[in-house]
Every structure is written in C-alpha cells, then in structure tokens.
Design an enzyme around this catalytic site. Structure first.
Site, PDB file in Angstrom:
ATOM      1  N   SER A   1      25.730   6.019  13.804  1.00 35.55           N
ATOM      2  CA  SER A   1      26.975   6.388  13.120  1.00 35.55           C
ATOM      3  C   SER A   1      27.166   5.655  11.785  1.00 35.55           C
ATOM      4  CB  SER A   1      28.183   6.093  14.015  1.00 35.55           C
ATOM      5  OG  SER A   1      28.185   6.972  15.096  1.00 35.55           O
TER       6      SER A   1
ATOM      7  N   ASP B   1      28.985  13.371  12.939  1.00 34.14           N
ATOM      8  CA  ASP B   1      27.997  12.497  12.307  1.00 34.14           C
ATOM      9  C   ASP B   1      26.594  12.750  12.855  1.00 34.14           C
ATOM     10  OD1 ASP B   1      28.872  11.478  14.737  1.00 34.14           O
ATOM     11  OD2 ASP B   1      29.108   9.422  14.017  1.00 34.14           O
TER      12      ASP B   1
HETATM   13 ZN    ZN Z   1      27.034   6.680  19.422  1.00 33.72          ZN
END
Ligand code: ZN
Length: 480
Positions: free
Chosen positions: A124, A355
């Site tokens: 992330s 993401d």
């Molecule tokens: Zn994660």
C-alpha cells in the site's frame, strides 16, 4: 592453431560476452531509470498526451474540475466488489447478484496496473506514492522515489493552487495510504516520523480536515516526548478536535480546522465498532462540508481536494475473514453514495479506485442466490466434499481433518469466521492483477481503458489545473 592461442581466443570471447552483458544491464537500468521520479513523471505525461489524442473524437468535455474527491478502497479487488454487491442484495433479503453498488452510477471506468519498481504484487505504500504522487517506487516507501527523491503529492499541488485539502481514513491516519498524501519516508513503519510530518510539515500542517484513527502515534507511543496533539492545538487555536461522533458533529459548527482521531490504533471494524464511532460515510460528509466552507471562506473559492480511504477492507482480507472485508467494502460503498449526493458532477471530479488487489476467489458454479458468506451446497470436490462460495488462494486457515484431508467448512463458516484458503500461509496476501478505477465529473472520460497507476494524479492534475504537468487550463499545450 596452438592450444595456447585457442585458450586465449576463448578467454577473449568470454570477456567480450561478459562486457556486453554488463553494458546491456547498465544500459537497461539507465535507460529505464525506474529509480528516478523524473522517469515516471515523463512516462505519465506522455501517457496523458496519448490519452488526450485518443479520446478527442469521443468527447468535447473541456470543463475544469473545481474539486477533486479521491475514494480509495484498500485491497478492493474486483472480486471483493462483486461479492460485496451480492452481500448488499442478500442483506435486503434478495438473491443479490443484480443489486447495485454506488460506483455503478459512474459513466467511466478503467483498469490500473499496480506493480511497483521492485514488486510485481505491490504493497500500500508504493501504490500510494503512485496514485497520489504520480511516481512508482519501492515497496514500503512513502512519498519518495526508489532513489530517495521526495515526491510531491496531489494534496500539495492542490494547496499550491489555493484549494482546501483534507484526509479521511478508517485506519491510523499515519498508515501507508493516507501517509502517501503528505509524508516522505523510506519505510512505512516509521509512523512516529510520519505523524510528526503530518503536524509539522507541508502539506500535512495545512490540511483543514484530518479524520481517522491512530492517536497513539501522536502522544502515548512517542519516544521524543512530543505531544503532537497539543502542538496541533497550539498551531490552530480555533481548530476543533473530536474523539467521537458527537464531538465530530459539534466540530461542523466550528470555524477552524478539524482533527478527529477516534481510536488509539486503527478504527475498529464497522462490525465491531461502538455506537459513538463515526462511520466512513459520516467522516466523508463532515470532511466535504468543512472543505467546501473553507474553500468559500477565501472569497475566491478555488475548491478543495480530499482523499478518503476505506482502509480496513484490506485488513479483513489479511485476516482471511471475508465477512469483515465485505462489510468494510459496503461501508466504503455507502461513503461513495454519500459523496455522490453531496457533490455536483458538473464541477467536482470523483475518482474511485483501489491500491492493489487481494487473493480472494469466487470459484465454482454456484447457483443464483447462493449465500455469499456461506457454503456452495451444490458443488463437490473430487472426494465429494462441498466447499464455500468464497475462498482465498493463500491464507491462515484451511478446513482439514486430523489426517490433513480437506473437510467441509460448513460447521465453522459464519458472517465473521475465517474463510478457507487453498495454500496455508501466515495471513492473506495481496495479489497482482489490475484494479478498477471509476470516474465521474469534469474530464472523467480520461479515466477509461488501461493505465499505469501513477498516471492517476496526472489525470486529476490535468482536470483540476494543479501540478506542473499538462492541464486543461492550458489547452495550447495539448498536442494537435
Ligand atoms: Zn494489505
């Protein structure tokens, strides 16, 4: 030919091959240059030009976006959306497959390639640097390129353009995704430093709205003796600090900035939350209301940019408890719905994306209306054992009997139980396939097709005339 000469020739040949290989490797790394921020900025601007040329015949939208809302579902894979949509319908007593998510109102959708400089399947932090800073980087790095150059975020571009800015999340506000909007650190685990940057440095110290969890990083867990909360209050004497929903409501009547930190760590899952904890949709509504007011206060009203994250979809997946992940997904869906009701798509660009993906699978031939959190009663494996509707590729729990053979998970399966996985690992893992991106508002057509993830802020910058790349305010720069 003497054997000495032969040996010499072979040695020369070997040396030449080695030199060639070394040169090729050097050339490749210097030509590709993925470590540098400039490489990705150039690549994104080239893609933007291509995209403008490619879409010109399909649209005449020349509108500029005054406001930008980015809604990010952490780990929101396409499978998560499909399963979440079915759960949404089944909670209403229907079969579920034909129910609708808020993003289905968006006119444009595309796919993002999420890989990072060093990882096929990303984390992330590097992805946040891509979709908020426009630069791909190393896994774990926040707001800096692979070679360590600081990367400006979209939120800083917004502030330079006179816009009000804010960040909203259900995780710690210092976690990797929100940190991508303001911090610069080589490792995402440096959250004490990230918290310091949020309060003391630009652009974090200028945020009009900061909402989420993670109070510990501001005070109790600090080793430098700083009380960042006291510091924020000192810097913002008319600022309003909230610890729960009632206080957040009161803050909406205040004139100053708002900081709401609702838990010491991540905010509890919605399914495990206490009644006075605001939901993601409450925080989103409070943020947009405050930012719109703040933008108007300046007299010129340059609009606002806000980053809103449903951060715990990812955590449900890591725990391989799909019930939590899907409930958090529906909390995110409710936030998207709330945002759509509050904004005018004539002047506000809303972008919804993820993401990275997660290794959740919806496999087999389950019948219509099959419980999405339960068993697929119709299907059997080769040993005649039934399986659940959803499974993880890799996870912490497998449904095995004492001899290590797979057994039906039906006895343990429930709305918040562990979900079976094929391969036993320490926890659920991210996966590397593309993620979806949805857009509505000025220049939303640019978000169609397949794109690199680091193109996203360049497209938003183009639409809202922010940053130092191409913008729709300078049409003369658009390739003819
Ligand atoms: Zn994660």
């Amino acid at each position: 030919m003497s054997s000495q000469i032969k040996h010499w020739l072979i040695l020369q040949l070997l040396l030449l091959t080695l030199l060639n290989a070394a040169y090729a490797a050097l050339k490749e790394s210097s030509e590709e240059g993925e470590e540098s921020a400039g490489f990705w900025r150039r690549q994104a601007q080239e893609q933007l030009k291509e995209r403008l040329a490619r879409t010109r015949d399909y649209t005449t939208d020349s509108r500029r976006a005054k406001n930008v809302v980015i809604l990010l579902g952490d780990g929101l894979s396409v499978t998560t959306m499909t399963a979440g949509r079915i759960l949404k319908g089944q909670r209403q007593g229907r079969r579920g497959e034909d129910s609708r998510l808020a993003v289905e109102q968006f006119p444009f959708a595309g796919l993002c390639k999420t890989y990072c400089v060093d990882e096929q399947t990303p984390d992330s932090a590097c992805t946040a640097t891509a979709y908020l800073g426009g630069v791909k980087t190393l896994s774990g790095a926040v707001g800096q390129s692979a070679s360590g150059e600081p990367v400006e975020s979209l939120l800083l571009w917004a502030q330079k353009a006179g816009k009000a800015t804010g960040v909203v999340t259900t995780t710690r506000v210092t976690d990797a995704s929100p940190a991508g909007s303001y911090a610069h650190v080589p490792k995402r685990v440096e959250e004490l430093e990230i918290a310091r940057q949020l309060v003391e440095e630009e652009p974090g110290r200028n945020f009009e709205v900061i909402l989420g969890g993670g109070l510990g990083k501001f005070r109790a867990e600090r080793r430098d003796g700083k009380d960042l909360l006291a510091l924020w209050r000192e810097e913002n004497p008319d600022g309003c600090f909230a610890r729960n929903m009632a206080e957040l409501r009161n803050c909406s009547n205040s004139a100053g900035k708002v900081m709401g930190i609702f838990s010491d760590n991540h905010m509890p899952y919605h399914l495990a939350s206490h009644r006075d904890q605001p939901r993601l949709k409450d925080m989103s509504a409070a943020a947009i209301k405050k930012l719109a007011e703040k933008a108007q206060e300046t007299g010129e009203d340059h609009g606002y940019v806000v980053f809103i994250e449903g951060g715990r979809i990812d955590h449900g997946h890591h725990e391989t408890r799909v019930g939590y992940a899907l409930d958090e997904m529906l909390e995110f869906d409710a936030a998207v719905e709330t945002v759509l009701k509050m904004i005018d798509p004539k002047e506000t660009l809303v972008v919804v994306t993820a993401d990275h993906s997660h290794a959740l699978s919806m496999a087999g031939y389950s019948r219509r209306g099959t419980s999405i959190l339960g068993m697929d009663e119709q299907q059997r494996d080769l040993d005649g054992v039934p399986y659940s509707t959803l499974n993880y590729a890799i996870g912490k729990w497998q449904s095995l009997d004492k001899d290590g053979k797979r057994e039906s998970p039906s006895k343990t399966l429930g709305p918040t139980s562990y979900t079976p996985s094929y391969i036993r690992g320490r926890k659920g893992v991210h996966s590397g396939e593309d993620v979806a991106v949805f857009a509505i508002g000025p220049q939303a057509h640019l978000f169609g097709g397949v794109m690199e993830q680091n193109l996203l802020p360049h497209l938003m910058g183009y639409a809202a005339c922010m940053g130092d790349g191409l913008t729709c305010c300078h049409q003369d720069q658009v390739p003819g």
